[in-house]
Scaffold this active site. Structure first.
Site, PDB file in Angstrom:
ATOM      1  N   LYS A  23     -16.846   7.596 -16.912  1.00  0.00           N
ATOM      2  CA  LYS A  23     -17.759   8.240 -15.977  1.00  0.00           C
ATOM      3  C   LYS A  23     -17.291   8.007 -14.539  1.00  0.00           C
ATOM      4  O   LYS A  23     -16.758   6.949 -14.208  1.00  0.00           O
ATOM      5  CB  LYS A  23     -19.182   7.679 -16.139  1.00  0.00           C
ATOM      6  CG  LYS A  23     -19.786   7.967 -17.512  1.00  0.00           C
ATOM      7  CD  LYS A  23     -20.088   9.447 -17.661  1.00  0.00           C
ATOM      8  CE  LYS A  23     -20.533   9.787 -19.060  1.00  0.00           C
ATOM      9  NZ  LYS A  23     -19.436   9.816 -20.040  1.00  0.00           N
ATOM     10  N   ASP A  24     -17.529   9.002 -13.715  1.00  0.00           N
ATOM     11  CA  ASP A  24     -17.136   8.990 -12.311  1.00  0.00           C
ATOM     12  C   ASP A  24     -17.640   7.725 -11.616  1.00  0.00           C
ATOM     13  O   ASP A  24     -18.767   7.283 -11.841  1.00  0.00           O
ATOM     14  CB  ASP A  24     -17.735  10.233 -11.638  1.00  0.00           C
ATOM     15  CG  ASP A  24     -16.996  10.632 -10.379  1.00  0.00           C
ATOM     16  OD1 ASP A  24     -16.695   9.747  -9.570  1.00  0.00           O
ATOM     17  OD2 ASP A  24     -16.726  11.833 -10.212  1.00  0.00           O
TER      18      ASP A  24
END
Length: 348
Positions: free
Chosen positions: A78-79
């Protein structure tokens, strides 16, 4: 106009012809929310929700393992520059756990029994707020109507948002130029990263890997490689010692795929030794031979070149919100790139 970062990662064009009526941007991380929709397996492990902000998944797992011990498994990356919720699992049993360092934070909460597998998830739900100083609702609708499907290109996160060089490292590895791969990773400052990072990279050319002894923690991959080199490992072994080594080869695959897709070649398999003839012109342009791809087991896999995201727009006093889901491996920033058509720093 294509931004230099776009060109550097193989993106030669936009897929829509609309022009923004004014500047559009995001304020990260608070305008970018990601909620993972996982596949949960019936195994004898503890299942947790992990909420994180300003931390990438690799570093989040490192901090959890340092704080709680054991081995932890996640589904998808995830970012870092976002507020994200995902599922992780472990044999470790704890009710909840918190970690905070300046603007970085993690919150872990047990929700029951079960486990996740790395790389195995259903989709990601995105809730994104767009900011502007004019009315952009009509423009956004027009852009989404023209785009219809989100192109399957690989976005900035795959290459390094502020320093997109992972594919270049992968290319040097495939060419057998290990020392050059190290120099690309540790040197070559770019104008899009912080001044502190550029300073360390400049010092690398004077001091070698010792320049990273006092490097900031966010240069964690570079620090690991530098430490391996200082222990006497040759460049090849220093790179291979990284848990993230496969990222470099995958990024080069993504780069070749981007080049083909932005030439409107809608292939449904990614580049690899088993699809070498399909992507031959692009591999030859980079000097990569089939045997090299085979040596490093760079194999193709099925990937749809388009995906219908069915974006829902919601307007409120706080701004215009985009709500949509994408399957694993597809990027919200691909959609944002078509809407904002500006500097990737405005939205990535």
């Amino acid at each position: 106009m294509i931004h230099p970062i776009d060109a550097y990662i193989g993106l030669k064009r936009f897929f829509t012809s609309t022009i923004p009526p004014c500047r559009i941007w995001l304020q990260r991380p608070e305008d970018f929310h990601v909620i993972e929709i996982p596949k949960v397996y019936d195994v004898d492990e503890n299942l947790y929700l992990l909420l994180k902000q300003n931390v990438d998944t690799f570093n989040a797992i490192e901090e959890i393992e340092k704080g709680l011990g054991g081995r932890w498994v996640w589904s998808g990356l995830k970012d870092s520059n976002a507020i994200t919720v995902q599922h992780v699992s472990s044999k470790v049993d704890v009710g909840e756990w918190r970690w905070k360092r300046k603007n970085k934070c993690l919150y872990l909460k047990k929700i029951g029994k079960g486990g996740v597998k790395r790389g195995d998830l259903k989709a990601n739900l995105f809730i994104i707020r767009l900011r502007s100083k004019c009315d952009i609702e009509g423009y956004v609708k027009e852009t989404l109507d023209e785009m219809k499907d989100v192109p399957g290109i690989y976005s900035y996160q795959r290459f390094g948002t502020r320093r997109p060089i992972t594919h270049v490292v992968g290319k040097m590895v495939l060419l057998g130029r290990w020392e050059e791969a190290i120099n690309v990773l540790l040197g070559e400052p770019t104008p899009w990263e912080s001044e502190r990072a550029r300073e360390v990279r400049r010092l690398y050319y004077e001091m070698g890997p010792k320049a990273y002894l006092d490097a900031p923690p966010y240069l964690n991959i570079e620090r690991k490689v530098a430490r391996a080199l200082l222990k006497g490992l040759p460049p090849r072994k220093a790179l291979l010692s990284l848990p993230q080594f496969e990222i470099f080869l995958g990024a080069f695959q993504a780069y070749i795929y981007n080049k083909a897709l932005t030439d409107l070649k809608w292939y449904n398999r990614t580049p690899g030794y088993d699809t070498y003839d399909l992507y031959k012109e692009y591999f030859k342009e980079e000097g990569i031979e089939k045997r090299s791809l085979k040596k490093f087991k760079v194999r193709s896999f099925r990937r749809s070149p388009k995906y219908n995201a069915k974006v829902v727009l919601r307007k409120s006093a706080e701004g215009l919100f985009l709500i949509f889901t994408l399957p694993k491996g597809y990027y919200a920033t691909t959609l944002l790139r078509e809407i904002i058509k500006g500097d990737p720093k405005e939205f990535s």
